[in-house]
Design a protein around this motif. Sequence first.
Motif, PDB file in Angstrom:
ATOM      1  N   ARG A  30      16.960 -42.973 -38.824  1.00 23.04           N
ATOM      2  CA  ARG A  30      18.102 -42.820 -39.950  1.00 23.04           C
ATOM      3  C   ARG A  30      19.190 -43.965 -39.356  1.00 23.04           C
ATOM      4  O   ARG A  30      19.857 -45.188 -40.253  1.00 23.04           O
ATOM      5  N   TYR A  31      19.747 -44.786 -38.221  1.00 20.37           N
ATOM      6  CA  TYR A  31      20.909 -45.759 -38.063  1.00 20.37           C
ATOM      7  C   TYR A  31      19.813 -46.935 -38.093  1.00 20.37           C
ATOM      8  O   TYR A  31      20.600 -47.545 -39.085  1.00 20.37           O
ATOM      9  N   ARG A  32      18.884 -47.654 -38.163  1.00 16.13           N
ATOM     10  CA  ARG A  32      17.826 -48.618 -38.007  1.00 16.13           C
ATOM     11  C   ARG A  32      17.533 -48.375 -39.946  1.00 16.13           C
ATOM     12  O   ARG A  32      17.690 -49.313 -40.300  1.00 16.13           O
ATOM     13  N   LEU A  33      17.237 -47.265 -40.718  1.00 15.65           N
ATOM     14  CA  LEU A  33      17.462 -47.317 -41.942  1.00 15.65           C
ATOM     15  C   LEU A  33      18.745 -47.407 -42.466  1.00 15.65           C
ATOM     16  O   LEU A  33      18.758 -48.071 -44.479  1.00 15.65           O
ATOM     17  N   ALA A  34      19.424 -47.957 -42.101  1.00 17.32           N
ATOM     18  CA  ALA A  34      21.259 -48.384 -42.714  1.00 17.32           C
ATOM     19  C   ALA A  34      21.314 -49.759 -43.172  1.00 17.32           C
ATOM     20  O   ALA A  34      22.168 -49.932 -44.208  1.00 17.32           O
ATOM     21  N   GLU A  35      20.428 -49.893 -42.502  1.00 19.18           N
ATOM     22  CA  GLU A  35      20.829 -51.967 -42.529  1.00 19.18           C
ATOM     23  C   GLU A  35      19.034 -52.013 -44.060  1.00 19.18           C
ATOM     24  O   GLU A  35      18.560 -52.268 -43.098  1.00 19.18           O
ATOM     25  N   PRO A  36      19.624 -52.600 -44.610  1.00 13.80           N
ATOM     26  CA  PRO A  36      18.074 -52.921 -45.883  1.00 13.80           C
ATOM     27  C   PRO A  36      17.514 -53.880 -44.965  1.00 13.80           C
ATOM     28  O   PRO A  36      18.129 -54.953 -44.983  1.00 13.80           O
ATOM     29  N   HIS A  37      16.896 -54.182 -45.251  1.00 11.19           N
ATOM     30  CA  HIS A  37      15.386 -54.876 -45.422  1.00 11.19           C
ATOM     31  C   HIS A  37      14.888 -55.063 -45.846  1.00 11.19           C
ATOM     32  O   HIS A  37      14.515 -54.598 -46.953  1.00 11.19           O
ATOM     33  N   ARG A  38      13.564 -56.098 -45.979  1.00  6.87           N
ATOM     34  CA  ARG A  38      13.045 -56.934 -46.810  1.00  6.87           C
ATOM     35  C   ARG A  38      11.643 -55.573 -47.593  1.00  6.87           C
ATOM     36  O   ARG A  38      11.204 -56.298 -48.254  1.00  6.87           O
ATOM     37  N   TRP A  39      11.649 -55.583 -46.328  1.00  5.67           N
ATOM     38  CA  TRP A  39      10.245 -55.378 -45.880  1.00  5.67           C
ATOM     39  C   TRP A  39      10.583 -52.995 -46.087  1.00  5.67           C
ATOM     40  O   TRP A  39       9.422 -52.365 -46.139  1.00  5.67           O
ATOM     41  N   ASP A  40      11.834 -52.617 -46.215  1.00  9.17           N
ATOM     42  CA  ASP A  40      11.817 -51.589 -46.528  1.00  9.17           C
ATOM     43  C   ASP A  40      10.701 -50.754 -47.628  1.00  9.17           C
ATOM     44  O   ASP A  40      10.238 -49.706 -47.658  1.00  9.17           O
ATOM     45  N   GLY A  41      10.797 -51.685 -48.920  1.00 12.68           N
ATOM     46  CA  GLY A  41      10.304 -50.712 -50.388  1.00 12.68           C
ATOM     47  C   GLY A  41       9.054 -50.834 -49.720  1.00 12.68           C
ATOM     48  O   GLY A  41       8.406 -49.568 -50.203  1.00 12.68           O
ATOM     49  N   GLN A  42       8.276 -51.462 -48.728  1.00 15.05           N
ATOM     50  CA  GLN A  42       6.306 -51.514 -49.102  1.00 15.05           C
ATOM     51  C   GLN A  42       6.558 -50.463 -47.995  1.00 15.05           C
ATOM     52  O   GLN A  42       5.873 -49.847 -47.759  1.00 15.05           O
ATOM     53  N   LEU A  43       7.529 -50.703 -46.798  1.00 15.94           N
ATOM     54  CA  LEU A  43       7.383 -49.746 -45.902  1.00 15.94           C
ATOM     55  C   LEU A  43       7.440 -48.136 -46.165  1.00 15.94           C
ATOM     56  O   LEU A  43       6.128 -47.069 -46.096  1.00 15.94           O
TER      57      LEU A  43
END
Length: 381
Positions: A30-43
């Motif tokens: 949850r902590y890591r996902l709180a910061e958006p990344h370019r790969w989030d949507g595909q993951l």
Amino acid sequence: MGAVMYATPELEPADKAVLGEIEDMRRDLRYRLAEPHRWDGQLRRQLQARAIQGSNSIEGYRASVEDIESIMLGEEPLETSRAVASEIAGYQQALTYVRHLASARSFAYDRGLLNALNFMMIGHHHDKSPGIVRPGGIYVRDSATGEVVYEGPDAEEVPGLLDELVAWLNGGDLDAPAYVRAAMAHLNLVKIHPWRDGNGRMSRALQTLVLGRDQITTPEFCSIEEWLGEGRTTYDYYDVLGEVGRRRWGPHDETLPWVRFCLRAHHMQAQRVRRRLAEAGEVWTLLEEQVDAEGLNTRCVSALYQVFVSRRLRRSSYQADESLSQGQAARDLRELAARDWLTPYGETKGRFYAPGPRMERVKADFAARTAPLRDPYRSAL
């Protein structure tokens, strides 16, 4: 309520230790996902596709992750039959609703919600009364022998049992850990077996919804459906359901083996998801460096990442992910193929891109680093 439903067990010290490790991993996620990344949507899309694949493969509906992703994007799958694609699309619709319900501000479980989810899953089977409680008895048979391995409760009892389950979902055992409540929701629904079809998939989706409502993390990151649909685990899943649930509806309080099975599955899947999340950042950074060094547009990293985590990429999905015109997407993919990052196959609508020689080397390098997952109960028991 324990006399009506299968009862929530008391955890032993080993289970509490495993549960603590699961909660630590989920908090970290949850902590890591709180910061958006370019790969989030595909993951996220791939995790949902793998959950759909796992839950449907248990029922004998098999499709590749790549075809499931295509179905999720509204495209025609390349290999999956129309019948199986209908099962995948129905389940994806239900899981998408679960994802929205997980964060809904105004929410309560009710029988109508459960029936609606069942209709989403199997609405294409008009002959199976989708979304309507079964009118008669139901028997689960061993697919190999034809032997009846489970008989559900009489049809007359089902509405009342569903009401009991709904009441428990809204207010029962609220002091129990969310992972335990989710496991018990799964067990009770699958043993009530209230519909003519889709009961197993519904029970697994309900487990995911209970966890999603607890806000531990989003449903695609807390589901164990991928894990349950793999190899020997599927047989273990049926074995423990048979052991705890027995051959007929008959609630009791000896349910710890089932909860323990689910806790192990959550721990193993959490390890895997945490690894994928860490790997995603490392892979994306590596690919960005390569794209930059070759003077390619930064958006090409999205296409390369997709073929890293998957067996293939279609022009339409890359085009949608990066909001490109058809011409822009096609040019990017031709350029990546010319540089041996991708290998094209097929023509027109059936055309797709697989990893090229350079991407295969990147994939092999990461595969060589992958350590086996740790069974938490080997040290806890």
